[in-house]
Design an enzyme around this catalytic site. Sequence first.
Site, PDB file in Angstrom:
ATOM      1  N   TYR A  28      -2.140  -5.639  19.210  1.00  0.00           N
ATOM      2  CA  TYR A  28      -0.888  -6.352  19.409  1.00  0.00           C
ATOM      3  C   TYR A  28       0.227  -5.389  19.043  1.00  0.00           C
ATOM      4  O   TYR A  28       0.249  -4.853  17.939  1.00  0.00           O
ATOM      5  CB  TYR A  28      -0.859  -7.573  18.490  1.00  0.00           C
ATOM      6  N   TRP A  74       3.981  -5.246  18.312  1.00  0.00           N
ATOM      7  CA  TRP A  74       5.068  -6.153  17.966  1.00  0.00           C
ATOM      8  C   TRP A  74       6.271  -5.976  18.881  1.00  0.00           C
ATOM      9  O   TRP A  74       6.836  -6.951  19.377  1.00  0.00           O
ATOM     10  CB  TRP A  74       5.439  -5.915  16.504  1.00  0.00           C
ATOM     11  N   CYS A 120      -1.775  -2.023   7.169  1.00  0.00           N
ATOM     12  CA  CYS A 120      -1.072  -0.741   7.320  1.00  0.00           C
ATOM     13  C   CYS A 120      -1.229  -0.185   8.727  1.00  0.00           C
ATOM     14  O   CYS A 120      -0.284   0.367   9.288  1.00  0.00           O
ATOM     15  CB  CYS A 120      -1.566   0.269   6.292  1.00  0.00           C
ATOM     16  N   ARG A 130     -11.075  10.217  -5.275  1.00  0.00           N
ATOM     17  CA  ARG A 130     -11.808   9.461  -4.251  1.00  0.00           C
ATOM     18  C   ARG A 130     -11.639  10.052  -2.861  1.00  0.00           C
ATOM     19  O   ARG A 130     -12.327   9.673  -1.921  1.00  0.00           O
ATOM     20  CB  ARG A 130     -11.376   7.996  -4.237  1.00  0.00           C
ATOM     21  N   CYS A 148       0.841  -1.195   0.000  1.00  0.00           N
ATOM     22  CA  CYS A 148       0.000   0.000   0.000  1.00  0.00           C
ATOM     23  C   CYS A 148       0.880   1.251   0.000  1.00  0.00           C
ATOM     24  O   CYS A 148       2.073   1.195   0.327  1.00  0.00           O
ATOM     25  CB  CYS A 148      -0.872   0.012   1.249  1.00  0.00           C
ATOM     26  N   GLU A 196       0.981   3.677   2.061  1.00  0.00           N
ATOM     27  CA  GLU A 196       1.544   3.987   3.377  1.00  0.00           C
ATOM     28  C   GLU A 196       2.830   3.207   3.630  1.00  0.00           C
ATOM     29  O   GLU A 196       3.788   3.738   4.199  1.00  0.00           O
ATOM     30  CB  GLU A 196       0.531   3.671   4.488  1.00  0.00           C
ATOM     31  N   CYS A 220      -5.641   0.407   5.579  1.00  0.00           N
ATOM     32  CA  CYS A 220      -6.158  -0.956   5.748  1.00  0.00           C
ATOM     33  C   CYS A 220      -5.621  -1.535   7.058  1.00  0.00           C
ATOM     34  O   CYS A 220      -4.774  -0.936   7.724  1.00  0.00           O
ATOM     35  CB  CYS A 220      -5.741  -1.828   4.555  1.00  0.00           C
TER      36      CYS A 220
END
Length: 144
Positions: free
Chosen positions: A127, A129, A93, A84, A56, A58, A90
């Site tokens: 979560y 990481w 991301c 748009r 993506c 990002e 998403c």
Amino acid sequence: MTTQTEHVDHELIQAATHVARTRCRGDDHTMAAAARTGDGRIVTAVNAYHFTGGPCAELVLIGAAAAQGVYELDTIVAVGDRDRGVVPPCGRCRQVLLDYFPDLKVIVGGDEHVRTVLITDLLPESYVWADHQLDADEGPVGIR
């Protein structure tokens, strides 16, 4: 519930919109992203669509920023081609942005409802990481 921050960076939206209108052509590049760096510069990028799951805009932006020596982002926005407008990140991301920039602000919403929220509000009870990485001397974080 998301926490709206006080400022919408309209210059950032304009930068992403310009890139979407001038650089997104055909099906390979359909989204543009712009981010404000910690020192105030703007970095832009476009997605690299591919049926195998290309990155993506990002995620491409994170790499483009690093290539320019930028490792601190303050605010990010993604804009779709064909006018748009602002498109929220998403799920993938959102997770990557949270892991790289846990204090990041994200511009979301459409038209009159554009607002800035914290990345943590877009991925509540997430979560993290870094919280689960092994520390060389102590084992997993929190386990001694």
